[in-house]
Design an enzyme around this catalytic site. Sequence first.
Site, PDB file in Angstrom:
ATOM      1  N   ILE A 128       0.846  -1.196   0.000  1.00  0.00           N
ATOM      2  CA  ILE A 128       0.000   0.000   0.000  1.00  0.00           C
ATOM      3  C   ILE A 128       0.881   1.244   0.000  1.00  0.00           C
ATOM      4  O   ILE A 128       1.857   1.339   0.741  1.00  0.00           O
ATOM      5  CB  ILE A 128      -0.927   0.008   1.228  1.00  0.00           C
ATOM      6  CG1 ILE A 128      -1.902  -1.172   1.155  1.00  0.00           C
ATOM      7  CG2 ILE A 128      -1.711   1.306   1.310  1.00  0.00           C
ATOM      8  CD1 ILE A 128      -2.854  -1.271   2.332  1.00  0.00           C
ATOM      9  N   GLY A 185       0.581  -5.537   0.685  1.00  0.00           N
ATOM     10  CA  GLY A 185      -0.663  -5.622  -0.073  1.00  0.00           C
ATOM     11  C   GLY A 185      -0.551  -6.516  -1.290  1.00  0.00           C
ATOM     12  O   GLY A 185      -1.565  -7.065  -1.758  1.00  0.00           O
ATOM     13  N   ASP A 194      -1.542  -9.811  -0.098  1.00  0.00           N
ATOM     14  CA  ASP A 194      -3.006  -9.840   0.011  1.00  0.00           C
ATOM     15  C   ASP A 194      -3.633 -10.202  -1.329  1.00  0.00           C
ATOM     16  O   ASP A 194      -4.553 -11.021  -1.399  1.00  0.00           O
ATOM     17  CB  ASP A 194      -3.538  -8.466   0.447  1.00  0.00           C
ATOM     18  CG  ASP A 194      -3.201  -8.118   1.890  1.00  0.00           C
ATOM     19  OD1 ASP A 194      -3.339  -8.989   2.758  1.00  0.00           O
ATOM     20  OD2 ASP A 194      -2.801  -6.971   2.125  1.00  0.00           O
ATOM     21  N   GLU A 220       3.603  -6.030   6.884  1.00  0.00           N
ATOM     22  CA  GLU A 220       2.806  -5.114   7.710  1.00  0.00           C
ATOM     23  C   GLU A 220       3.326  -4.969   9.136  1.00  0.00           C
ATOM     24  O   GLU A 220       3.278  -3.876   9.721  1.00  0.00           O
ATOM     25  CB  GLU A 220       1.341  -5.575   7.739  1.00  0.00           C
ATOM     26  CG  GLU A 220       0.561  -5.283   6.470  1.00  0.00           C
ATOM     27  CD  GLU A 220       0.725  -6.352   5.410  1.00  0.00           C
ATOM     28  OE1 GLU A 220       0.004  -6.309   4.403  1.00  0.00           O
ATOM     29  OE2 GLU A 220       1.594  -7.239   5.584  1.00  0.00           O
ATOM     30  N   ASP A 270      -4.476  -6.651   7.383  1.00  0.00           N
ATOM     31  CA  ASP A 270      -5.939  -6.699   7.511  1.00  0.00           C
ATOM     32  C   ASP A 270      -6.692  -6.811   6.195  1.00  0.00           C
ATOM     33  O   ASP A 270      -7.908  -6.633   6.157  1.00  0.00           O
ATOM     34  CB  ASP A 270      -6.444  -5.472   8.284  1.00  0.00           C
ATOM     35  CG  ASP A 270      -6.039  -4.137   7.659  1.00  0.00           C
ATOM     36  OD1 ASP A 270      -5.481  -4.151   6.551  1.00  0.00           O
ATOM     37  OD2 ASP A 270      -6.277  -3.094   8.297  1.00  0.00           O
TER      38      ASP A 270
END
Length: 275
Positions: free
Chosen positions: A69, A125, A128, A148, A156
């Site tokens: 991110i 990310g 993810d 993270e 998350d």
Amino acid sequence: METYRSIEIVHKIPNSPVFNLYLNRPSVRNALSGDFFAEFPKALASLDQNPNVSVIILSGAGDHFCSGIDLKTLTSISGGAQSADRGRTGERLRREIKTMQDAITAVEKCRKPVIAAVQGACIGGGIDIITACDLRYCTEDSFFSVKEVDLAITADLGTLQRLPTIVGYGNAMELALTGRRFSGSEAKSLGLVSKVFSSKDAMDEGVRAIAEEIAAKSPLAVTGTKAVLLRGRDLTLDQGLDYVATWNSGALLSDDLFEAISAHNQKRRPSFSKL
């Protein structure tokens, strides 16, 4: 075709049912911006609804897949959620997180298979995203990190939920707690990727061949297989068997079944209608 700020849809070969979807911010190693979280689910929905699309290859423009991110986006989310009322601050932040989660889960909601082709960095990310994909491949020079924890964040957007089912609980715990960098070859040994290619060109060629092979199969069988496998993660064995029985009671007796049997008997390639 709609244009996007953070991603790009490319149809490389005319009449091919395989489409490419690129994370398209190469100048920042395809860091995920606010635009991405709005555009990514829209792009996947458009590809899902396009009858000319059977398989989607997801990769990064430039030398890297995704560096995570964008820190500006992260700062904006955390700063924008501040207010004098702690309860309202928390509620707003929860909505922001849920919206971002939904953008990643859009990969699973897409009926068509999504194949991740990773080169260079796949961090935070990026993990993810690929753990939500149906198949994953990478190059020898790729590297990964569940990063993270090093940013004082509990991941998350899906990694902590999806990674254990792919690499095992113990391996996922170790990778998530250390945040360490690991190589493409280790990703293969962990089961995170199915194959490691020697170069980006070799990966592009190899993944496209796999995608074309899947695209040649019955679209009803392919979408059904994806749906049943995903649903099965949350079900007991008996519930999973019941679910697939119900699924096939609605989809099994199709023209695809009769075409597959006919093609087998006639020793020819089957030809299926678009979905």
